[in-house]
Design a protein around this motif. Sequence first.
Motif, PDB file in Angstrom:
ATOM      1  N   THR A   1       1.016  -1.061   0.168  1.00  0.00           N
ATOM      2  CA  THR A   1       0.081  -0.004  -0.177  1.00  0.00           C
ATOM      3  C   THR A   1       0.961   1.053  -0.214  1.00  0.00           C
TER       4      THR A   1
ATOM      5  N   GLU B   1       0.903   3.259   2.340  1.00  0.00           N
ATOM      6  CA  GLU B   1       1.457   3.505   3.722  1.00  0.00           C
ATOM      7  C   GLU B   1       2.664   2.744   3.901  1.00  0.00           C
TER       8      GLU B   1
ATOM      9  N   ASP C   1       5.446   4.481   2.294  1.00  0.00           N
ATOM     10  CA  ASP C   1       5.911   5.636   2.926  1.00  0.00           C
ATOM     11  C   ASP C   1       6.733   4.927   4.262  1.00  0.00           C
ATOM     12  N   GLU C   2       6.499   4.105   4.608  1.00  0.00           N
ATOM     13  CA  GLU C   2       7.100   3.347   6.055  1.00  0.00           C
ATOM     14  C   GLU C   2       8.516   3.062   5.417  1.00  0.00           C
TER      15      GLU C   2
END
Length: 220
Positions: A161, A163, A166-167
């Motif tokens: 995803t 997210e 981004d992580e």
Amino acid sequence: MNKKFVASWSGGKDSAMAVYKAGQNDGKLTRVWTMFEEEADRSRSHALPESVIRAQAERMGVPFMKRQASWATYEQEFIGAMKESTQAGIDCGVFGDIDLEDHRTWVQQACEKAGMTAWHPLWLIPRRQLLEEFIAAGFEAYIIVVDTNRMPERFLGERFTIEVMDELDALGIDSCGESGEFHTVVANGPIFSERVPLTFGNRIEKDNYVFLPTSCEVKR
């Protein structure tokens, strides 16, 4: 007129995105081919069983072509698969290379030996842009291989995803996984007629890699 192509298919996000992009640019997927380990029912790198690859091919509505090779025989088997495709009237091969010049050059040279034209529809598109397009297009993918020397094991099994990207980026890890940090399997997306019913087993460790065994739930 659509250009018929054979796709080098890993079962993961890059090969899926390459098929998707080629289709957007007048390409017509005609078959997929996957390289497996020489003596095992596992695809190279992604460690997917034939049942999963076949299920993906069925949902793309095309035949699946399998080759098995060690690293020593890889080029020979690669060229053989491309020759078989050209003999079937398919003179274009689609590959998911993004920006690694050495690998693209190798692919082009091997294809040339088989009379095949190599097509790289993802070439030099910014990595993050490709990932965001992948998610926006509706693809569903999961991380099934992690190189623990390059990224934390905890990402194994995570759905891919924005997210998660981004992580990874925040940790200084390439969220595209272009250096082999991780591999994915695609369960759904606009190139499939329906979702692939994947099931996941218990993690397996081998050297610095952890794998999530993946299978395809058989409908009864």
